[in-house]
Scaffold this motif. Structure first.
Motif, mmCIF file in Angstrom:
data_model
loop_
_atom_site.group_PDB
_atom_site.id
_atom_site.type_symbol
_atom_site.label_atom_id
_atom_site.label_comp_id
_atom_site.label_asym_id
_atom_site.label_seq_id
_atom_site.Cartn_x
_atom_site.Cartn_y
_atom_site.Cartn_z
ATOM 1 N N LEU A 1 -1.641 -16.094 7.357
ATOM 2 C CA LEU A 1 -1.544 -17.395 8.046
ATOM 3 C C LEU A 1 -1.317 -18.525 7.045
ATOM 4 O O LEU A 1 -0.564 -19.467 7.316
ATOM 5 C CB LEU A 1 -2.806 -17.673 8.857
ATOM 6 C CG LEU A 1 -2.894 -16.941 10.213
ATOM 7 C CD1 LEU A 1 -4.192 -17.301 10.932
ATOM 8 C CD2 LEU A 1 -1.704 -17.329 11.110
ATOM 9 N N ASP B 1 -1.698 -13.671 22.599
ATOM 10 C CA ASP B 1 -2.153 -12.312 22.951
ATOM 11 C C ASP B 1 -3.407 -12.424 23.797
ATOM 12 O O ASP B 1 -3.958 -13.512 23.937
ATOM 13 C CB ASP B 1 -2.419 -11.498 21.686
ATOM 14 C CG ASP B 1 -3.500 -12.094 20.827
ATOM 15 O OD1 ASP B 1 -4.676 -12.150 21.281
ATOM 16 O OD2 ASP B 1 -3.189 -12.580 19.688
ATOM 17 N N SER C 1 -10.245 -14.061 5.787
ATOM 18 C CA SER C 1 -9.950 -12.918 6.655
ATOM 19 C C SER C 1 -11.241 -12.390 7.244
ATOM 20 O O SER C 1 -12.291 -12.444 6.598
ATOM 21 C CB SER C 1 -9.267 -11.806 5.842
ATOM 22 O OG SER C 1 -9.112 -10.663 6.652
ATOM 23 N N THR C 2 -11.151 -11.978 8.486
ATOM 24 C CA THR C 2 -12.322 -11.330 9.106
ATOM 25 C C THR C 2 -12.157 -9.819 9.057
ATOM 26 O O THR C 2 -13.053 -9.091 9.485
ATOM 27 C CB THR C 2 -12.463 -11.777 10.566
ATOM 28 O OG1 THR C 2 -11.276 -11.436 11.257
ATOM 29 C CG2 THR C 2 -12.721 -13.271 10.667
ATOM 30 N N LYS C 3 -11.015 -9.426 8.592
ATOM 31 C CA LYS C 3 -10.760 -7.971 8.568
ATOM 32 C C LYS C 3 -11.408 -7.369 7.338
ATOM 33 O O LYS C 3 -11.596 -8.077 6.333
ATOM 34 C CB LYS C 3 -9.253 -7.711 8.543
ATOM 35 C CG LYS C 3 -8.593 -8.206 9.817
ATOM 36 C CD LYS C 3 -7.107 -8.267 9.698
ATOM 37 C CE LYS C 3 -6.553 -9.059 10.884
ATOM 38 N NZ LYS C 3 -5.136 -9.361 10.667
ATOM 39 N N ASN D 1 -0.800 -9.817 13.265
ATOM 40 C CA ASN D 1 -2.172 -10.302 13.519
ATOM 41 C C ASN D 1 -2.584 -10.032 14.958
ATOM 42 O O ASN D 1 -3.713 -9.595 15.227
ATOM 43 C CB ASN D 1 -2.259 -11.805 13.276
ATOM 44 C CG ASN D 1 -2.573 -12.141 11.824
ATOM 45 O OD1 ASN D 1 -2.950 -11.245 11.062
ATOM 46 N ND2 ASN D 1 -2.410 -13.403 11.448
ATOM 47 N N LEU E 1 -5.412 -9.288 3.542
ATOM 48 C CA LEU E 1 -5.573 -10.100 2.333
ATOM 49 C C LEU E 1 -6.053 -11.522 2.657
ATOM 50 O O LEU E 1 -6.487 -12.250 1.800
ATOM 51 C CB LEU E 1 -4.229 -10.220 1.596
ATOM 52 C CG LEU E 1 -3.746 -8.971 0.871
ATOM 53 C CD1 LEU E 1 -2.371 -9.226 0.299
ATOM 54 C CD2 LEU E 1 -4.689 -8.595 -0.241
ATOM 55 N N GLY E 2 -5.920 -11.902 3.927
ATOM 56 C CA GLY E 2 -6.260 -13.291 4.305
ATOM 57 C C GLY E 2 -5.220 -14.264 3.798
ATOM 58 O O GLY E 2 -5.491 -15.452 3.636
ATOM 59 N N ALA F 1 -5.566 -7.669 16.373
ATOM 60 C CA ALA F 1 -6.618 -8.133 17.283
ATOM 61 C C ALA F 1 -6.676 -7.283 18.541
ATOM 62 O O ALA F 1 -7.744 -7.143 19.151
ATOM 63 C CB ALA F 1 -6.359 -9.597 17.651
HETATM 64 P P1 ADP Z 1 -5.341 -11.064 7.521
HETATM 65 O O1 ADP Z 1 -4.521 -10.751 8.702
HETATM 66 O O2 ADP Z 1 -4.876 -10.414 6.318
HETATM 67 O O3 ADP Z 1 -6.772 -11.050 7.736
HETATM 68 P P2 ADP Z 1 -4.362 -13.632 8.135
HETATM 69 O O4 ADP Z 1 -4.235 -14.965 7.352
HETATM 70 O O5 ADP Z 1 -3.139 -13.164 8.735
HETATM 71 O O6 ADP Z 1 -5.021 -12.602 7.217
HETATM 72 O O7 ADP Z 1 -5.408 -13.891 9.285
HETATM 73 C C1 ADP Z 1 -6.606 -14.466 9.009
HETATM 74 C C2 ADP Z 1 -7.611 -14.176 10.060
HETATM 75 O O8 ADP Z 1 -7.277 -14.842 11.286
HETATM 76 C C3 ADP Z 1 -7.725 -12.814 10.434
HETATM 77 O O9 ADP Z 1 -8.583 -12.136 9.569
HETATM 78 C C4 ADP Z 1 -8.265 -12.824 11.845
HETATM 79 O O10 ADP Z 1 -9.662 -12.924 11.847
HETATM 80 C C5 ADP Z 1 -7.736 -14.068 12.408
HETATM 81 N N1 ADP Z 1 -6.602 -13.822 13.264
HETATM 82 C C6 ADP Z 1 -5.318 -14.003 12.985
HETATM 83 N N2 ADP Z 1 -4.560 -13.737 14.051
HETATM 84 C C7 ADP Z 1 -5.407 -13.353 15.077
HETATM 85 C C8 ADP Z 1 -5.255 -12.926 16.427
HETATM 86 N N3 ADP Z 1 -4.052 -12.838 16.999
HETATM 87 N N4 ADP Z 1 -6.363 -12.625 17.163
HETATM 88 C C9 ADP Z 1 -7.587 -12.727 16.580
HETATM 89 N N5 ADP Z 1 -7.805 -13.120 15.325
HETATM 90 C C10 ADP Z 1 -6.730 -13.445 14.563
#
Ligand code: ADP
Length: 627
Positions: free
Chosen positions: A591, A560, A579-581, A530, A587-588, A534
């Motif tokens: 975490l 980070d 997820s913001t990706k 993650n 996949l969201g 970022a």
């Molecule tokens: P994914 O990585 O598949 O999107 P995650 O559950 O790992 O799903 O993360 C969820 C969201 O949390 C991410 O889409 C992102 O927006 C945010 N995120 C997680 N880790 C970071 C990070 N280190 N810096 C910025 N945003 C983060």
């Protein structure tokens, strides 16, 4: 209660009633005083009068016995001499002296005889008179005031005796000036009356025996003139005004020999027990008597005892004053008792009033409390209903959330799988075409892509299987150093091709935790990937991994210097499928799965807000530390 006692103590009650009290009390006192005066008057005047009458009546028997004694004394005195004149008249010495030819010797003999009898019988005087009333011989023949030669023709006793009867008469001696009772008897010789013998009995001695303080004694004649009295100044006074005839009669007999015969100022003042009450005002003194009288018909006298009422009246006054004092004392005691009772009643009524007020307040307060209680009860019921409603809503929400999650997951899954599947279908169709045209190299490339897409799809499936994990399965004691080293190895292919500063800061020595080593490693890889996502395209990308250990806990921080987590997303980033990706990149689930894995280890995965990047912490209980 406290207020009530204050009220009582401050005298509010008393002051409030004070306006009406003094009036009634004054009126009551006035009434009591009037009653007392009336009672006093009744006791003193009425009771005193009644008592005086009673005491006076009590003296009557004594007076009667005095009277009886006096009358019998008088009777005895008269009776003693009654027969004597007749007896003496027969003496020849007397008739000899009365004869016309009487000699000096005869006269002297008669004189001596008369003196002898007078002395013997205790008479006042004895004398003989001729038919003309001139005294021939007398017992006091040798005295200065001798009767010899004196004429007593005017006296009734002379006349009565001369006419043959017995002469009796009371009179004041004209010669001697002394009162006496005269007895007359004719002196006869051979049937011829020669003259009259007269004896005079002294009455002074009788009078002397009557002098006493408590009573007076008077004897009146037929005209109502006092001739015997216990007091000298009462003698020869009449009890009633004398008529002219009466005065003439008295003058004719020279009974009182020129005495003025004034009235005795005795006035009638009522009756007591059938006896006259007489009042006498004389010489400035005022006296009152009860009169008890008896008539002596033979002598023509009325004997009266006059009992002084002063001792009886004094006794009555003393008794009534004593009675008044007793009544006063009883009344005072009664009034004191009544006052005490009134005060007690007042106090009781004040207490009752206070009690009633208190009870009223308690009742009001109780009612208020009951109302409050009812309101609280209603509120509790309402709250329970609300809670039940809330729980119902929550259940519905959870249900909806589950359905939404299912929908989201289905959408993501279909998206995740449909895209590669479409691509696989295209690549397969193209590969067939390439094989038909014998373009083996192109066909191989397509098939390689198909394989890669199949790998991705199976990766998605594997990731989803983590949701069906068994918590607490295969936990062991692991050292954080080892887990971190393995995780870095796994992710090394992504770090290797990039310009990135990776800082590792771990305390020396084993950092033991209880965890599943592969899942723990997966969590760290997830956090690192993650962070790498970022930091994509950042020139000064930096990741810092740091562990802090206390005897109880181990905290691993992964930070980070990327864009960080936008405000308001703190909770949502741990939700599944958030997820913001872009689609296909994330996949969201990372975490969400990591959060649950750390929870299974008895720890916590949390986001820490820090400026200049994202910072996640894994907080776990340290093994070997105190429990
Ligand atoms: P994914 O990585 O598949 O999107 P995650 O559950 O790992 O799903 O993360 C969820 C969201 O949390 C991410 O889409 C992102 O927006 C945010 N995120 C997680 N880790 C970071 C990070 N280190 N810096 C910025 N945003 C983060």
């Amino acid at each position: 209660m406290a207020q009530m006692t204050d009220l009582v103590r401050s005298g509010h009650f008393f002051r409030a009633r004070g306006t009406s009290w003094p009036l009634t009390r004054r009126a009551r006192r006035l009434a009591a005083l009037t009653l007392l005066l009336v009672l006093g008057w009744a006791v003193l005047v009425q009771g005193g009068g009644w008592l005086a009458t009673r005491y006076i009546q009590e003296t009557v028997p004594q007076g009667e016995s005095i009277l009886r004694l006096a009358v019998s004394g008088l009777r005895g005195e008269l009776a003693r001499h009654e027969r004597l004149p007749d007896l003496m008249a027969h003496a020849p010495v007397l008739s000899a002296a009365l004869r016309e030819d009487a000699t000096q010797a005869d006269i002297a003999g008669a004189n001596l005889y008369l003196r002898y009898v007078t002395r013997l019988m205790g008479l006042s005087d004895a004398y003989v008179m001729g038919r003309d009333g001139t005294t021939v011989a007398a017992s006091n023949f040798d005295q200065d005031f001798s009767f010899v030669g004196k004429n007593f023709e005017y006296r009734p006793y002379f006349r009565d005796a001369l006419s043959g009867g017995q002469g009796r008469f009371f009179a004041l001696g004209t010669t001697s000036g002394k009162r006496g009772y005269y007895f007359g008897a004719p002196v006869r010789e051979r049937g011829r009356t020669l003259g009259v013998l007269a004896l005079k009995v002294d009455v002074d001695a009788i009078e002397d025996s009557w002098r006493a303080a408590e009573y007076e004694m008077i004897v009146t004649d037929s005209e109502g003139i006092v001739f015997l009295a216990s007091r000298r100044d009462w003698q020869f006074r009449s009890l009633a005004p004398l008529t002219r005839e009466a005065r003439a009669r008295v003058a004719a007999t020279r009974r009182y020999d020129g005495a003025p015969l004034e009235m005795l100022p005795l006035q009638r003042a009522g009756m007591v027990g059938g006896h006259q009450l007489l009042r006498l005002e004389m010489n400035g003194a005022r006296r009152e008597f009860v009169s008890i009288s008896e008539v002596m018909p033979k002598a023509g006298w009325t004997v009266q005892v006059l009992l002084d009422t002063a001792p009886a009246r004094r006794q009555a006054l003393t008794a009534s004053v004593a009675a008044l004092l007793i009544v006063g004392a009883v009344l005072a005691a009664l009034m004191a008792w009544m006052q005490r009772r009134a005060r007690l009643r007042e106090r009781l009524s004040i207490q009752a009033e206070a009690q009633a007020q208190l009870e009223g307040r308690v009742a009001a307060r109780t009612a208020e409390l009951a109302q409050l209680n009812a309101r609280l009860g209603a509120e509790v019921t309402e709250r329970r209903a609300t809670e039940a409603e809330l729980r119902r809503t929550q259940r519905h929400l959870v249900q909806s959330a589950k359905l939404a999650a299912l929908g989201q997951m289905s959408a993501a899954l279909s998206h995740e799988l449909n895209q590669p599947l479409g691509a696989v279908r295209n690549f397969a169709a193209n590969a067939l075409t390439y094989i038909d045209r014998e373009r083996v190299a192109d066909a191989r490339q397509n098939i390689t892509r198909i394989l890669s897409l199949a790998d991705r799809m199976s990766e998605t499936g594997r990731t989803l299987r983590n949701f069906a994990r068994k918590p607490n399965a295969q936990l062991s004691d692991v050292d954080l150093h080892d887990v971190l080293r393995d995780a870095l190895e796994v992710i090394a292919w992504r770090i290797g091709k990039r310009e990135l500063a990776l800082e590792l800061d771990l305390p020396p020595g084993p950092l033991m935790v209880r965890a599943g080593p592969v899942r723990f490693q997966q969590v760290i890889v997830n956090l690192l990937s993650n962070a790498l996502d970022a930091l994509e395209g950042r020139p000064d990308a930096k990741i810092r991994i740091m562990a802090e250990a206390t005897p109880q806990r181990i905290v691993l921080t992964v930070a980070d210097n990327g864009p960080g987590i936008p405000e308001g997303l703190d909770d949502r980033i741990f939700d599944p499928f958030f997820s913001t990706k872009g689609v296909g990149s994330g996949l969201g689930l990372g975490l969400s799965i990591s959060f649950n894995i750390i929870k299974d280890f008895g720890g916590e995965l949390r986001l820490v807000r820090r400026p200049g990047g994202a910072c996640f912490q894994i907080d776990l209980p340290r093994l070997g530390g105190p429990a």
